[in-house]
Design an enzyme around this catalytic site. Structure first.
Site, short mmCIF file in Angstrom:
data_model
loop_
_atom_site.label_atom_id
_atom_site.label_comp_id
_atom_site.label_asym_id
_atom_site.label_seq_id
_atom_site.Cartn_x
_atom_site.Cartn_y
_atom_site.Cartn_z
N GLU A 123 -2.58 -1.84 -3.31
CA GLU A 123 -3.77 -1.17 -2.79
C GLU A 123 -3.47 0.29 -2.48
O GLU A 123 -2.31 0.68 -2.29
CB GLU A 123 -4.28 -1.89 -1.53
N HIS A 155 -7.74 -6.83 7.34
CA HIS A 155 -7.53 -5.82 8.37
C HIS A 155 -7.70 -6.46 9.74
O HIS A 155 -8.81 -6.81 10.14
CB HIS A 155 -8.46 -4.61 8.25
N HIS A 182 0.87 -1.18 0.00
CA HIS A 182 0.00 0.00 0.00
C HIS A 182 0.91 1.23 0.00
O HIS A 182 1.26 1.75 1.06
CB HIS A 182 -0.89 -0.02 1.24
#
Length: 264
Positions: free
Chosen positions: A78, A204, A47
């Site tokens: 991402e 997550h 990310h």
């Protein structure tokens, strides 16, 4: 009976975060990726935020180059497509380097960590051209979403291929009386996504304690992306043992989901 294990994509952000505290280049993000792939991880996730607090723009092509040697594994990038994500991905595509999936996440530039999904219909029209661009590059698009049933059909209509369910509420409820309700909520959201023609990812705060139950109860999860807990475990167990432990959790969850767990 054949069991197809949910794919494990290892998020390497926290490896880069530790590296960035000094100017020595250690720990190496590419070495971490290699060790995780050697241990059986199905893919790598990064990310790259605009402030480069962990993954830097320069890490991304280095990892993509590494993944050329692992053609059966996937590279998932991402981030917020309205920030730097599309530029980072577009450079890989132009260089003909591997990237397989983009996960669009609606985080702000200074946000501590991703903490909510896209809103529908509010975000729909501005996401559409970016989804179309990713598809023109030949990439799969996953949208980071809260565990709500209502937006799933709209996400599919917009052109998304997958949704990634934001699992922090489930992780926070683990071991509390709310755990069962959260599992039911995520199962319903996943089923709504599947019914709409989407595939389901999740991520997550999933960890070795809560992962098996999630996979066993939430239908047909194609991929989990796990970073913080996995890297924390690797500090104690090493990359290989840690990845293998997460793969065992996924296999057990899948076998429970398919009713194929045998004793003895």
């Amino acid at each position: 009976m054949t069991f197809i294990t949910t794919a494990l994509s290892v998020n390497l952000n926290k490896v880069a975060l530790v590296r960035n505290t000094r100017h020595l280049g250690i720990p190496s993000v590419t070495r971490a990726a290699t060790l995780c792939l050697q241990a059986g991880a199905h893919g790598i996730t990064v990310h790259p935020r605009p402030d480069e607090r962990h993954i830097r723009a320069s890490d991304v092509p280095e990892l993509a180059t590494l993944l050329k040697d692992w053609p059966d594994r996937e590279f998932n990038i991402e981030g917020n497509p309205f920030h730097n994500l599309m530029d980072v991905v577009g450079q890989l595509v132009a260089a003909k380097l591997p990237v397989h999936q983009v996960t669009f996440v609606p985080d702000s530039e200074g946000q501590f960590t991703s903490d909510h999904g896209w809103s529908f219909p509010a975000d729909a029209q501005r996401l559409k051209p970016l989804i179309d661009q990713a598809h023109a590059w030949g990439l799969r698009v996953s949208l980071f979403m809260d565990a709500d049933t209502a937006p799933m059909a709209a996400a599919k209509a917009l052109g998304a291929d997958r949704v990634e369910l934001y699992t922090e509420p489930y992780a926070a409820a683990w071991g509390t009386p709310e755990q069962t309700d959260q599992l039911a909520r995520f199962a319903a959201a996943a089923q709504a996504a599947l019914d709409a023609g989407l595939q389901v990812n999740a991520g997550h705060d999933l960890n070795l304690d809560n992962l098996t139950a999630f996979i066993a109860h939430v239908p047909k999860v194609s991929e989990v992306s796990i970073g913080h807990a996995l890297i924390a475990d690797a500090l104690e167990m090493g990359y290989a043992a840690t990845v293998q432990s997460y793969l065992r959790c996924l296999t057990l969850g899948d076998r429970l989901a398919q009713g194929g767990l045998s004793v003895g």
